[in-house]
Design a protein around this motif. Sequence first.
Motif, PDB file in Angstrom:
ATOM      1  N   SER A 192      45.679  40.411  34.035  1.00 41.12           N
ATOM      2  CA  SER A 192      46.585  39.688  34.933  1.00 41.12           C
ATOM      3  C   SER A 192      45.876  39.367  36.240  1.00 41.12           C
ATOM      4  O   SER A 192      46.073  38.300  36.812  1.00 41.12           O
ATOM      5  N   LYS A 193      45.021  40.294  36.653  1.00 40.65           N
ATOM      6  CA  LYS A 193      44.266  40.053  37.880  1.00 40.65           C
ATOM      7  C   LYS A 193      43.404  38.820  37.737  1.00 40.65           C
ATOM      8  O   LYS A 193      43.338  37.958  38.593  1.00 40.65           O
ATOM      9  N   ALA A 194      42.760  38.795  36.555  1.00 42.44           N
ATOM     10  CA  ALA A 194      41.882  37.652  36.328  1.00 42.44           C
ATOM     11  C   ALA A 194      42.690  36.373  36.406  1.00 42.44           C
ATOM     12  O   ALA A 194      42.274  35.380  37.003  1.00 42.44           O
ATOM     13  N   GLY A 195      43.886  36.465  35.789  1.00 41.23           N
ATOM     14  CA  GLY A 195      44.748  35.297  35.799  1.00 41.23           C
ATOM     15  C   GLY A 195      45.095  34.892  37.220  1.00 41.23           C
ATOM     16  O   GLY A 195      45.021  33.714  37.576  1.00 41.23           O
ATOM     17  N   GLN A 196      45.429  35.886  38.001  1.00 38.76           N
ATOM     18  CA  GLN A 196      45.764  35.579  39.392  1.00 38.76           C
ATOM     19  C   GLN A 196      44.580  34.941  40.103  1.00 38.76           C
ATOM     20  O   GLN A 196      44.717  33.950  40.814  1.00 38.76           O
ATOM     21  N   ASP A 197      43.465  35.588  39.877  1.00 37.56           N
ATOM     22  CA  ASP A 197      42.268  35.109  40.557  1.00 37.56           C
ATOM     23  C   ASP A 197      42.016  33.652  40.224  1.00 37.56           C
ATOM     24  O   ASP A 197      41.772  32.828  41.090  1.00 37.56           O
ATOM     25  N   GLU A 198      42.160  33.404  38.927  1.00 41.75           N
ATOM     26  CA  GLU A 198      41.901  32.043  38.488  1.00 41.75           C
ATOM     27  C   GLU A 198      42.884  31.079  39.139  1.00 41.75           C
ATOM     28  O   GLU A 198      42.524  30.041  39.639  1.00 41.75           O
ATOM     29  N   SER A 207      35.067  36.925  50.668  1.00 42.98           N
ATOM     30  CA  SER A 207      35.891  37.893  49.962  1.00 42.98           C
ATOM     31  C   SER A 207      37.324  37.840  50.515  1.00 42.98           C
ATOM     32  O   SER A 207      37.540  37.869  51.721  1.00 42.98           O
ATOM     33  N   ASN A 208      38.292  37.680  49.613  1.00 42.95           N
ATOM     34  CA  ASN A 208      39.687  37.700  50.057  1.00 42.95           C
ATOM     35  C   ASN A 208      40.433  38.843  49.404  1.00 42.95           C
ATOM     36  O   ASN A 208      41.620  38.784  49.159  1.00 42.95           O
ATOM     37  N   TRP A 209      39.639  39.828  49.040  1.00 42.70           N
ATOM     38  CA  TRP A 209      40.248  40.996  48.420  1.00 42.70           C
ATOM     39  C   TRP A 209      41.186  41.732  49.387  1.00 42.70           C
ATOM     40  O   TRP A 209      42.133  42.367  48.963  1.00 42.70           O
ATOM     41  N   ASP A 210      40.915  41.608  50.650  1.00 44.62           N
ATOM     42  CA  ASP A 210      41.709  42.337  51.654  1.00 44.62           C
ATOM     43  C   ASP A 210      43.188  41.979  51.554  1.00 44.62           C
ATOM     44  O   ASP A 210      44.067  42.806  51.807  1.00 44.62           O
ATOM     45  N   ARG A 211      43.444  40.740  51.176  1.00 47.36           N
ATOM     46  CA  ARG A 211      44.819  40.264  51.104  1.00 47.36           C
ATOM     47  C   ARG A 211      45.609  41.046  50.073  1.00 47.36           C
ATOM     48  O   ARG A 211      46.802  41.240  50.202  1.00 47.36           O
ATOM     49  N   TYR A 212      44.949  41.505  49.059  1.00 47.65           N
ATOM     50  CA  TYR A 212      45.677  42.152  47.982  1.00 47.65           C
ATOM     51  C   TYR A 212      45.812  43.651  48.180  1.00 47.65           C
ATOM     52  O   TYR A 212      46.398  44.316  47.354  1.00 47.65           O
ATOM     53  N   LYS A 213      45.179  44.154  49.202  1.00 47.96           N
ATOM     54  CA  LYS A 213      45.165  45.612  49.357  1.00 47.96           C
ATOM     55  C   LYS A 213      46.581  46.189  49.407  1.00 47.96           C
ATOM     56  O   LYS A 213      46.903  47.182  48.770  1.00 47.96           O
TER      57      LYS A 213
END
Lengths: 916, 298
Positions: free
Chosen positions: B226-232, B254-260
């Motif tokens: 699902s993460k991959a899907g979101q990422d895509e 990197s926009n990983w911070d948004r998902y923390k």
Amino acid sequence: IEPSAIMYKSTSLFVIFLSLFVVSEAVFEDQVGKFDWRQQYVGKTLFAHFDSHSQTSKKLFLATDKNIFASFNSRTGDLFWRHVDKAGPEGAIDILLLHGQDALMVVGDGRLLRSWDTNMGGLNWEAVLDTGSFQAACFVAIQDTVKHLAVLKNAAISLHYLTNGHQKWVENLPDRDTVQYQAVYSGGEEEIYVLGVVPNSHLTIIAYSLEDGEIIKQRSVEAPWLSSVESSCVVVGQGMLMCVDPGTLALYTLPIQAEETPQFSQTLLQSLDLEVSPGFQPVLVSSQPHPARSPISEFFLQLGPHHHVLLQLNGDGYTIAPLRDFQPAFLVSFATTGEKTVAAVMTPKNETACAINLFSADSGRRLLDTTVIFPLDLNGGKPHKLYVHAFLKKDDSVGYRVLVQTQDHALTFIQQPGTHTDTGTYTQTLEQLFGHNDHRYVWRKKGEACKPKNTIPTVKHGGGSIMLWGCFLFGIDSKSGSILWKHYLENVQPNAVFKLIVQRTTAHFPHPPQCTLLIKDKDTGLASLHVFNPIFGRKSHIALPVLPRPILQSLLLPVIDQDYAKVLLLVDDQYKVTAFPSTKNVLQQLQEMASSIFFYLVRSDQGNLSGFRLRKDLSTERIWEVVLPTDVQKIVAVNGKRPNEHVHSQGRVMGDRSVLYKYLNPNLLAVVTESTDTHPERAFVGMFLVDGVTGRIIHEAVQRKARGPVHFVHSENWVVVSSSCCSCSSCSSCSCCSSSNSSCCSCCSRSNSSCCSRSNSSCCSRSNSSCCSRSNSSCCSRSNSMGLPSGAILSLPKMFLDPRRPEVVTEHSREENLIPYAPEMPIRTEWFINYNQTVLRVKGIYTAPSGLESTCLVVAYGLDIYQTRVYPSKQFDVLKDDYDYVLISSVLFALFFATMISKRLAQVKLLNRAWR
Amino acid sequence: MWLQVRLSEVCLFLQAMFTLACCFSDMESGPIATSGSVQPNGDRFKIEGRAIVPGVKTQDWISSARVTVEGEEYIGFLRTDGSFVVNDVPSGSYVVEVISPGYKFEAVRVDITSKGKMRARLVNFIKTSEVIRQPYPLQLRSSGPHTYFMKRETWGWTDFLMNPMVMMMVLPLLIIVLLPKVVNTNDPEMRKEMEQSMNMLNPNPELPDVSEFMTKLFSGSKSSSSKAGQDEGNRMDEDEDEGTEVFTKRKLESNWDRYKESEKDGPSDDTPTQRGTDYHVLLESAGKEYMTCSFEMA
């Protein structure tokens, strides 16, 4: 379904065959002369004539013992044309006479009279003569024009017109049972004189009328000392017969035309202060410059091997005066130009050269500025004969050209300096160029006496050397055909047989390569060995074994001594074996191996083939014997396999997925026999395959209604025999026999029976010799080379001789790549590997593998020598000849630059984008 | 198979008929008598004839040619006018050939009876009794020079272009280059049509992509997929934004911070929350994007 099956289904059989084989066998036009060379020979010169028709003519006419009439360019030694007649006595040239543009020739012991147009090289006419053996011939002239030719046979004399060869008259000679008619003379009068002799009794002179052949007069003169007119008499001056008698050491003269019955008048040689060398038969030499006039009154008398005297018959017809004494002098010859007659004399100068000088014939004075040096070749033999062509120079002095024939049958043409300044380039293929100083050129032409009988290329591909030999041993460059070295073999009988063996190749540096020549006298059977280095021709100083007994068989073993020389075994008539080299090491190895060394002996006169085994003490024991009764058939040839033959694939996958194993017995002997019955219906050619170790006859085959000459090739698991068929006598049938143990893969049971298949095909031509191509590890397909009588060398792919060719094409056979059987073998001119370079009377073809797997070297020898390369499976391991280096490199460069440019452009574009 | 057998039978029959006919014709005519061929010495005869090479002077070829009878059994030479006589031939059947390294001549079989009658016929090594008459004295006309050499393959443009490999490479290239020029991409109707055709190519849009399937398979866990899907989905959004702009080098931030934060409260909630747009919609839009991209590139 197997992928291969699908592939073969989709591709037509003929497409495969065309693409694989037809292309591979042929020569491309741009390859002409690139890998091949040819040397043409004519044989030992019997008659030579200069073309005196015009002053500037460069032609030279030769008739040789090989029944060849040839025309040469005298300046370069190139062959203009040559006509090769039938070999043997039927085509032998008895005499060659030159009259203007026409050359007249009597052929086959008086069988035919031919007149050739020397300009075009074509025949003017050919006339059949009456039976009887040829004795002499001469031109007959009436009133200064030569219109007839008189031919004397042992029983008749005939007169022929020169224009068409028709016979004017023929007369039987009287008393032909007792009198030997030997000479005919015409001095320009209305009469023809025939001289006959009853040995040691009397001389008969018959005068025939030119018009109708009537005998005008017939006389006999007492001559108890005379045995042969031919060897001891000449006609000198105004019809004086001059004879020399070695018994009484005297000269005898007799006027031929005299009305009354005269006697010989005797002049003792002693009275002329002349002395004959002991044991020497004196020889007279005279000259008749023109048939319409009488001979000149000067003549040479040879008193010893190197002693000649110029003598003159005085006007009274009886007194003889010596003009000049030539001692030492090798050779003498007369030549006439216009009104002047000169004598050319060859005298030894020093060890390596001879000088030729001109002397005025009527005075014996030496002519100034006429000396020509003839270089002597120490290996080539002494000068043997001198042919001189004299001509008048612009200042009215006499110039001349000389043709010297040496004992090795080579001809050297020498031109006097200053007379001809054309020093253009000439090809060196035919002759060795000797010297080229001060506008003098000399060429040499090899005679055929050094006829190649056996050849062995010693070095692989490229600049190797081949040896060909006869009475001389030659080293020939296989790249160009030039002679590298030569050796004269002493004490070789003319009928000796030879075998050339390579004991060590060039692979064992620092040991030099070593070849051994086994010379066997055919009469006594005694043999001698000649060991030499094939690259430089130097004789090795190896201790040779003493061979006191006749040698029956020689055997080259794969055993090597510590010097890497292969061991040669010689079997003598007591079945004792001599090893060469016979060092301790070799003898020890032989003792270890003795039980596995077998050899065979063939006695074709007894129809006996026997096998022997070596014992440890180098004696032998007979282990088998095969007798083929001689009253039915005689053994013609026996051939084993090459000891170093590799076979790449031992089996072959058949159409039904089973494997056909080849019968690869290295000891297999193929024996070919011919029937003694020569009747066309009953004649046959037989072939036996005999195991050389056990003596078991593995297969026998008979080709009915066939006769020799048989040529056959034995290799791998097949034998190709070519013989000529009796009913359709011009076709040669090839039967290919391949033996194989077939076993089915799917079946568990192994059938061990060997099966042989055989097929016949007729070729449209007869083959003179045959040989098959070889390669290093036999990965290539084979092709058979055959010499055809037309002079072509046919390279026939083995596929066409495959005995398993089906009559009806099936799926299986198509899969196996078999072409359908056709009873008649096609001969395509594309398969002639020597294109238009015909090689006549091919005696043998020798093939050797080269360093490249795809390439096989072929040497055909006979009258000519021809060397070339064949690629039976195309050149898969080298770049093609027409490989386009320019295109490839230009494309590479273009690609390189294109990448450079596009890289630059991309950089610019990136930069632009970054700025945007 | 039956046909083959039948055919061969017919052939055989025809051959037999032919040979029979030949025999009859032979019997009718018989060998021609040639007067004057008998020679003085017994039963020896002569074979006469003439060889012609059309368009070549005789002196250019006769010096290298000769006439052979039965291999080299008897040899004759050519006269300056091209005619020849082979003397001293006993009665029998012979194959006469004119051998010249330059020009081709057909061989002829000459039969000589014991009385000296002669006839000439075509050579047939298989059926030696077959008779097809040839004129006697022999008239041998050369059929041209020998072809000893094979032709080299020359490199030509047509050969190159007609090569199937080249055809396979060039034709698609042409289509790629030329098709966008021919088809007006700005026309909305056309666009729609093409979209449809693309859908036709991908008949079942429900079927997941192979690569997708593989990633699912290997990654194993549901969440990561699902993460991959979101990422895509996110990336697609970004692409959509940038789509109208000129391409520049993509900066990777990197926009990983948004998902923390959302990651923290994720596991507490069992039901998967839908983030971003629907997967199928995305896929469809992706297809569209791809099309536009490719056309722009072209």
